[in-house]
Design a protein around this motif. Structure first.
Motif, PDB file in Angstrom:
ATOM      1  N   GLY A  83       0.844  -1.182   0.000  1.00 52.20           N
ATOM      2  CA  GLY A  83       0.000   0.000   0.000  1.00 52.20           C
ATOM      3  C   GLY A  83       0.880   1.233   0.000  1.00 52.20           C
ATOM      4  N   LEU A  84       0.616   2.138  -0.943  1.00 46.97           N
ATOM      5  CA  LEU A  84       1.447   3.333  -1.111  1.00 46.97           C
ATOM      6  C   LEU A  84       0.590   4.561  -1.338  1.00 46.97           C
ATOM      7  N   LYS A  85       1.091   5.705  -0.895  1.00 55.55           N
ATOM      8  CA  LYS A  85       0.427   6.982  -1.147  1.00 55.55           C
ATOM      9  C   LYS A  85       0.735   7.359  -2.593  1.00 55.55           C
ATOM     10  N   CYS A  86      -0.303   7.329  -3.428  1.00 61.35           N
ATOM     11  CA  CYS A  86      -0.117   7.521  -4.871  1.00 61.35           C
ATOM     12  C   CYS A  86      -0.678   8.842  -5.380  1.00 61.35           C
ATOM     13  N   GLY A  87      -1.151   9.684  -4.481  1.00 62.78           N
ATOM     14  CA  GLY A  87      -1.704  10.973  -4.874  1.00 62.78           C
ATOM     15  C   GLY A  87      -2.235  11.695  -3.654  1.00 62.78           C
ATOM     16  N   VAL A  88      -2.641  12.952  -3.845  1.00 63.95           N
ATOM     17  CA  VAL A  88      -3.135  13.733  -2.704  1.00 63.95           C
ATOM     18  C   VAL A  88      -4.493  13.242  -2.225  1.00 63.95           C
ATOM     19  N   ASP A  89      -5.259  12.611  -3.142  1.00 65.06           N
ATOM     20  CA  ASP A  89      -6.568  12.074  -2.773  1.00 65.06           C
ATOM     21  C   ASP A  89      -6.888  10.906  -3.703  1.00 65.06           C
ATOM     22  N   ALA A  90      -8.064  10.295  -3.507  1.00 65.28           N
ATOM     23  CA  ALA A  90      -8.438   9.119  -4.295  1.00 65.28           C
ATOM     24  C   ALA A  90      -8.476   9.421  -5.787  1.00 65.28           C
ATOM     25  N   GLU A  91      -8.930  10.609  -6.144  1.00 58.73           N
ATOM     26  CA  GLU A  91      -9.021  10.967  -7.560  1.00 58.73           C
ATOM     27  C   GLU A  91      -7.634  11.034  -8.200  1.00 58.73           C
ATOM     28  N   ALA A  92      -6.695  11.678  -7.522  1.00 56.57           N
ATOM     29  CA  ALA A  92      -5.332  11.780  -8.054  1.00 56.57           C
ATOM     30  C   ALA A  92      -4.679  10.402  -8.148  1.00 56.57           C
ATOM     31  N   ALA A  93      -4.918   9.544  -7.171  1.00 57.48           N
ATOM     32  CA  ALA A  93      -4.346   8.193  -7.178  1.00 57.48           C
ATOM     33  C   ALA A  93      -5.019   7.310  -8.225  1.00 57.48           C
ATOM     34  N   GLY A  94      -6.189   7.721  -8.692  1.00 57.76           N
ATOM     35  CA  GLY A  94      -6.939   6.957  -9.675  1.00 57.76           C
ATOM     36  C   GLY A  94      -6.219   6.785 -10.994  1.00 57.76           C
TER      37      GLY A  94
END
Length: 117
Positions: A50-61
């Protein structure tokens, strides 16, 4: 291309400046932290990270859209930009390591200066 192994991933995360390994939920999940904050949740039995892939769910999408079979929104913390990446899937090693670097950098950037490595 050979996929990053679980041991290689753990070593890569552990080599980050100030990184520490913790096992807050027993021996099935390793949490790599910097400054007391998690940057990688490594599933030792399920071979996921599990990794932080963006500032929020939309960015990580963007990452979930790119690799729909191997990257999913993380339970509980997905709305904060965390994704779960399946190891040995379609995600190339370079992208996986880039995601680790981004997650680490995002967490370090939010730390108070005195806690940064």
């Amino acid at each position: 291309m050979a996929a990053v192994t679980l041991d290689e991933l753990i070593a890569y995360c552990g080599a980050k400046p100030g990184a520490e390994e913790t096992y807050p939920w027993g021996d099935e999940e390793l949490v790599c932290k910097v400054g007391g904050k998690a940057f990688a949740f490594i599933g030792l039995t399920g071979h996921t990270v599990g990794l932080k892939c963006g500032v929020d769910a939309e960015a990580a999408g963007e990452w979930r859209d790119r690799y729909p079979d191997d990257i999913a929104i993380s339970g509980y913390i997905g709305r904060y930009g965390w994704n779960t990446v399946r190891l040995k899937g379609s995600v190339p090693d370079d992208d996986l390591l880039e995601l680790v670097d981004q997650s680490y950098d995002a967490i370090v950037a939010k730390l108070p200066k005195r806690k940064r490595p």
